[in-house]
Write an enzyme that holds these catalytic residues in place. Sequence first.
Site, mmCIF file in Angstrom:
data_model
loop_
_atom_site.group_PDB
_atom_site.id
_atom_site.type_symbol
_atom_site.label_atom_id
_atom_site.label_comp_id
_atom_site.label_asym_id
_atom_site.label_seq_id
_atom_site.Cartn_x
_atom_site.Cartn_y
_atom_site.Cartn_z
ATOM 1 N N ALA A 27 0.858 -1.214 0.064
ATOM 2 C CA ALA A 27 0.186 0.067 -0.013
ATOM 3 C C ALA A 27 0.838 1.272 0.148
ATOM 4 O O ALA A 27 1.413 1.596 1.057
ATOM 5 C CB ALA A 27 -0.792 -0.063 1.194
ATOM 6 N N CYS A 121 -9.945 5.042 8.333
ATOM 7 C CA CYS A 121 -9.485 4.773 7.100
ATOM 8 C C CYS A 121 -8.699 3.452 6.849
ATOM 9 O O CYS A 121 -8.924 2.876 6.081
ATOM 10 C CB CYS A 121 -8.585 6.082 6.825
ATOM 11 S SG CYS A 121 -7.970 5.873 5.047
ATOM 12 N N CYS A 218 -5.652 13.948 5.649
ATOM 13 C CA CYS A 218 -5.558 14.449 4.256
ATOM 14 C C CYS A 218 -6.531 15.283 3.832
ATOM 15 O O CYS A 218 -6.098 16.023 2.816
ATOM 16 C CB CYS A 218 -5.462 12.964 3.578
ATOM 17 S SG CYS A 218 -6.980 12.083 3.602
#
Length: 382
Positions: A27, A121, A218
């Site tokens: 990832a 998340c 983010c």
Amino acid sequence: MPLDSATRPLNSLGFAKPEAETRVLVAMSGGVDSSVVAAQLAEEGYDVVGITLQLYDHGAALAKKGACCAGRDIHDARRVAEQVGFPHYVLDYENAFREAVIEEFADAYLAGATPVPCIRCNERVKFRDLLETARELDADCMATGHYIRRMAGAQGPELHRAADPARDQSYFLFSTTREQLEFLRFPLGGLPDKAATRALAAKYGLPVADKPDSQDICFVPEGNYASVIEKLRPGAAEPGEIVHADGRVLGVHEGVIHYTIGQRRGLGIGGLTEPLFVVRLDVDARQVIVGPKEMLATRLVHLGEVNWLGDAPIGTQAEWPVLVRVRSTRPPREAILRPVSEREAVVELLAPEEGVSPGQACVFYETEGTRVLGGGWIRAGG
């Protein structure tokens, strides 16, 4: 005579087969940590596949600094993959991210909580949806750049704090399940410090070797939560009163969403003889309740959505002596964990903590050692 799987020694990722036959999905956020993981595993000979998730803005945040999973970071992840020489794909998860993370973030703030979207998340996107994608690509495991350790235990893999306490990310990964832990790998968890990671990035000649770490959530530029909530929920910032815990009205505010439990600065109620802190948010009455610092002290913490990673089921004991962390920036403190059900618990802090806020996580650790025993979401304190 070639070794069979029963006699072949395990490779560094724990599989009894050659590295070249071990597929690892990495990832990649576009930062130095995940880039080093990908480069290191590729150098060791693993079949590396890099995946970067487009989580928001469809690249509109190309020039934004201090975020992750935006346009600039996708570009950086692609550059690393091209230089090292492994396939890299970008998956559009914007809708999934909005539904699973951003919408709940907005609703939690409107309800007076202080949410931690990075945990959601990991829980709902990276370690659920992306992990499923890894299985669909026939990967043997998924590796990330998180600073946490996966260690073999008597009952299977265990989650442990990172070797470097300053970089430890266990608070943000408490909801990792046993099933997910079987599939996940965290190659950076044993490194002594971030300097060691950057040294590896320089060794591999990665273009992100000197890239700054991401700082903000983010999708929240400059840490301005209120402005994001107002965009997501127009009209959310309704004015109301700032009220002392004794009932006195001290002033007015421009919206409860501008305040968090424990806040002292920026209250707009100067001229008082005593320092006051936000001790409670009454969303229905649109009131920000303030009081002296001692009102922030909390000894009992009520938890929901508990994820337990101990060897024995959580209900086998009425009380568990643990260390707990009620904020990501605080050290673990001694506590007693009392299960109410498999998914609910009450934590009694042996010494009161200040600023315990609904929406934050409470993470459990062994009293001796580094093992993470799980955690839960704070519903209320008292």
